[in-house]
Structure formats: structure tokens, C-alpha cells
Write a protein that holds these residues in place. Structure first.
Motif, PDB file in Angstrom:
ATOM      1  N   PHE A 171       0.836  -1.196   0.000  1.00 20.64           N
ATOM      2  CA  PHE A 171       0.000   0.000   0.000  1.00 20.64           C
ATOM      3  C   PHE A 171       0.871   1.247   0.000  1.00 20.64           C
ATOM      4  CE2 PHE A 171      -2.130   3.378   2.430  1.00 20.64           C
ATOM      5  CZ  PHE A 171      -3.213   3.613   1.595  1.00 20.64           C
ATOM      6  N   HIS A 172       1.863   1.280   0.903  1.00 25.57           N
ATOM      7  CA  HIS A 172       2.733   2.452   0.990  1.00 25.57           C
ATOM      8  C   HIS A 172       3.579   2.604  -0.275  1.00 25.57           C
ATOM      9  CE1 HIS A 172       1.585   3.556   5.004  1.00 25.57           C
ATOM     10  NE2 HIS A 172       1.847   2.333   5.461  1.00 25.57           N
ATOM     11  N   ASP A 173       4.068   1.493  -0.827  1.00 28.43           N
ATOM     12  CA  ASP A 173       4.823   1.549  -2.084  1.00 28.43           C
ATOM     13  C   ASP A 173       3.963   2.114  -3.211  1.00 28.43           C
ATOM     14  OD1 ASP A 173       6.995   0.497  -0.806  1.00 28.43           O
ATOM     15  OD2 ASP A 173       6.800  -1.526  -1.661  1.00 28.43           O
ATOM     16  N   TRP A 174       2.727   1.656  -3.288  1.00 26.96           N
ATOM     17  CA  TRP A 174       1.825   2.142  -4.343  1.00 26.96           C
ATOM     18  C   TRP A 174       1.541   3.628  -4.159  1.00 26.96           C
ATOM     19  CZ3 TRP A 174      -3.677   3.060  -3.372  1.00 26.96           C
ATOM     20  CH2 TRP A 174      -4.353   3.533  -4.505  1.00 26.96           C
ATOM     21  N   LYS A 175       1.267   4.054  -2.911  1.00 24.77           N
ATOM     22  CA  LYS A 175       0.989   5.467  -2.649  1.00 24.77           C
ATOM     23  C   LYS A 175       2.207   6.335  -2.990  1.00 24.77           C
ATOM     24  CE  LYS A 175      -3.195   6.069  -1.269  1.00 24.77           C
ATOM     25  NZ  LYS A 175      -4.105   6.878  -2.059  1.00 24.77           N
ATOM     26  N   ASP A 176       3.408   5.870  -2.604  1.00 24.40           N
ATOM     27  CA  ASP A 176       4.629   6.622  -2.931  1.00 24.40           C
ATOM     28  C   ASP A 176       4.814   6.717  -4.447  1.00 24.40           C
ATOM     29  OD1 ASP A 176       5.200   7.019  -0.268  1.00 24.40           O
ATOM     30  OD2 ASP A 176       6.657   5.363  -0.153  1.00 24.40           O
ATOM     31  N   SER A 177       4.611   5.614  -5.120  1.00 30.48           N
ATOM     32  CA  SER A 177       4.753   5.584  -6.579  1.00 30.48           C
ATOM     33  C   SER A 177       3.725   6.501  -7.239  1.00 30.48           C
ATOM     34  CB  SER A 177       4.596   4.150  -7.069  1.00 30.48           C
ATOM     35  OG  SER A 177       4.689   4.093  -8.471  1.00 30.48           O
ATOM     36  N   GLU A 178       2.492   6.477  -6.754  1.00 30.78           N
ATOM     37  CA  GLU A 178       1.434   7.315  -7.316  1.00 30.78           C
ATOM     38  C   GLU A 178       1.735   8.801  -7.078  1.00 30.78           C
ATOM     39  OE1 GLU A 178      -3.361   7.044  -7.481  1.00 30.78           O
ATOM     40  OE2 GLU A 178      -2.476   7.122  -5.467  1.00 30.78           O
ATOM     41  N   ARG A 179       2.215   9.114  -5.883  1.00 32.78           N
ATOM     42  CA  ARG A 179       2.556  10.494  -5.566  1.00 32.78           C
ATOM     43  C   ARG A 179       3.698  10.984  -6.461  1.00 32.78           C
ATOM     44  NH1 ARG A 179       3.187  10.176  -0.251  1.00 32.78           N
ATOM     45  NH2 ARG A 179       5.356   9.606  -0.463  1.00 32.78           N
TER      46      ARG A 179
ATOM     47  N   LYS B 177      -1.295  -3.123  -8.831  1.00 36.04           N
ATOM     48  CA  LYS B 177      -1.642  -4.544  -9.008  1.00 36.04           C
ATOM     49  C   LYS B 177      -1.095  -5.370  -7.841  1.00 36.04           C
ATOM     50  CE  LYS B 177      -2.726  -8.221 -11.595  1.00 36.04           C
ATOM     51  NZ  LYS B 177      -3.603  -9.043 -10.821  1.00 36.04           N
ATOM     52  N   LEU B 178       0.168  -5.095  -7.439  1.00 40.23           N
ATOM     53  CA  LEU B 178       0.743  -5.808  -6.284  1.00 40.23           C
ATOM     54  C   LEU B 178      -0.059  -5.514  -5.011  1.00 40.23           C
ATOM     55  CD1 LEU B 178       4.599  -5.339  -6.790  1.00 40.23           C
ATOM     56  CD2 LEU B 178       3.305  -7.476  -6.895  1.00 40.23           C
ATOM     57  N   PHE B 179      -0.461  -4.267  -4.835  1.00 43.32           N
ATOM     58  CA  PHE B 179      -1.255  -3.872  -3.679  1.00 43.32           C
ATOM     59  C   PHE B 179      -2.592  -4.620  -3.662  1.00 43.32           C
ATOM     60  CE2 PHE B 179      -4.774  -0.993  -2.395  1.00 43.32           C
ATOM     61  CZ  PHE B 179      -4.608  -1.094  -1.037  1.00 43.32           C
ATOM     62  N   GLU B 180      -3.267  -4.673  -4.788  1.00 43.25           N
ATOM     63  CA  GLU B 180      -4.565  -5.354  -4.859  1.00 43.25           C
ATOM     64  C   GLU B 180      -4.417  -6.859  -4.598  1.00 43.25           C
ATOM     65  OE1 GLU B 180      -6.026  -4.106  -8.657  1.00 43.25           O
ATOM     66  OE2 GLU B 180      -6.868  -2.238  -7.841  1.00 43.25           O
ATOM     67  N   ASP B 181      -3.343  -7.451  -5.137  1.00 41.47           N
ATOM     68  CA  ASP B 181      -3.099  -8.876  -4.883  1.00 41.47           C
ATOM     69  C   ASP B 181      -2.835  -9.139  -3.393  1.00 41.47           C
ATOM     70  OD1 ASP B 181      -3.410  -9.412  -7.558  1.00 41.47           O
ATOM     71  OD2 ASP B 181      -1.252  -9.597  -7.988  1.00 41.47           O
TER      72      ASP B 181
END
Length: 190
Positions: A111-119, A147-151
Motif C-alpha cells: 500500500f505504501h509503495d503504491w501510494k509513494d509511486s502514485e505520488r 496490481k501488487l497492492f490489490e493482490d
């Protein structure tokens, strides 16, 4: 043990109060007073009671004692088996908790990786100094992180459900059945 002591006490009582035979004249020797003969009869009956208590004590020590020993050995074996079974069940629960914790940590990390990447993608897209090719790479990277976050979210939800089922089964099915054995053991002692 109590019966033996009671019988022993009766025997002592009989020995203490048994009248001594006195040397009297021959004509009075055949005639005993009614009180004297009644007392002798009473002491004889008390002697029979003492014998019954001795027999009862012997029977209790042999038969009942062995029954108690057998039941005690059976209870001990059951408790030992239940202890092993309980330890296995606890290990299963701990493993389930550990797996749940791992799934939770992975969920939080993705989740944090996805949020950082999105930001980072949104900042780069608004900035305008980064080339469109780099922005597309960042967008693809953000989508991969999503996708990794959703999985990991799906895996966490599945593990949470599995742990809840395991926990419910442990506390409401397995554990009470183990406690029933303890109740039976306590009822036997009572």
C-alpha cells in the motif's frame, strides 16, 4: 483406613470391658445373671460388627483402591493426550496468527509503495520538466504497484477469513471438548 481404625477401636473396647471369669462356687458357676449374660451377648455382637468392618476395610482397600488406581491412570493418560493435542492446536493457531501478520505487513508495505509511486507519478506529471517517456514509465510502474497492492489485499482478506475461522473453531469447538475431559475427571473425584 477409616474402617480399619473403627474395627480396631471396637476390638479394644471389647477387650477392655469383657468380664473376667471369677472362681465361684460350683452351684453358682452354672447360673449367670441375666445382666451378665446380656452384656456378654452385647460384646459378642459388637465383636461381629468389628469383624464386618474389618472385612469391609479389606474389600475397600483391594477392590475400590484398584478401581481408583485404574481410573486415575486412565485420567492421567487422557490428560497427557489432551496436553499434546492442545499444544498442537496452539501451534496451529500461532501459525495462523503468524501468517496473518505476514500478510498484513505485506499489505501495508505494498500500500505504501503504491501510494509513494502514485505520488511521484503525479508530481512528475504536474512538473513538466520530465520527458513523456519517463512519465509513461512511472505510470506503468505505479500501475504495477497498484496490481501488487490489490493482490496483497486479496491475500490479506483471505488469510484474515481463514484465521477467523480457525480461531472460532479453536475457541468454540476444540477447546471446550478438551475441557469436557477435565470436567469428567473432576466429577470422578467428587
Amino acid at each position: 483406613e477409616l474402617e480399619k481404625e473403627y474395627a480396631k477401636g471396637l476390638r479394644k473396647l471389647i477387650a477392655k470391658y469383657e468380664p473376667k471369669k471369677l472362681k465361684v462356687k460350683k452351684n453358682k458357676e452354672d447360673e449367670e445373671s441375666t445382666e451378665y449374660s446380656s452384656f456378654r451377648t452385647f460384646l459378642a455382637e459388637t465383636g461381629y460388627q468389628a469383624g464386618q468392618h474389618e472385612l469391609l476395610a479389606e474389600h475397600l482397600s483391594k477392590v475400590v483402591g484398584k478401581e481408583i488406581q485404574n481410573k486415575s491412570a486412565e485420567c492421567h493418560k487422557t490428560v497427557k493426550d489432551n496436553s499434546k493435542h492442545t499444544n498442537k492446536e496452539k501451534e496451529k493457531m500461532e501459525t495462523s496468527y503468524f501468517t496473518l501478520e505476514k500478510a498484513k505487513l505485506k499489505y501495508q508495505k505494498t500500500f505504501h509503495d503504491w501510494k509513494d509511486s502514485e505520488r511521484n507519478y503525479e508530481i512528475a506529471d504536474r512538473d513538466g520538466t520530465i520527458s513523456r517517456n519517463e512519465i509513461m514509465k512511472m505510470k506503468i510502474h505505479t500501475q504495477a504497484k497498484l496490481k501488487l497492492f490489490e493482490d496483497s489485499k486479496v491475500k490479506y482478506i483471505e488469510q484474515l477469513g481463514s484465521t477467523n475461522v480457525e480461531q472460532r473453531e479453536y475457541f468454540y469447538c476444540r477447546l471446550p471438548s478438551l475441557q469436557d475431559v477435565d470436567r469428567k475427571r473432576i466429577e470422578f473425584v467428587d
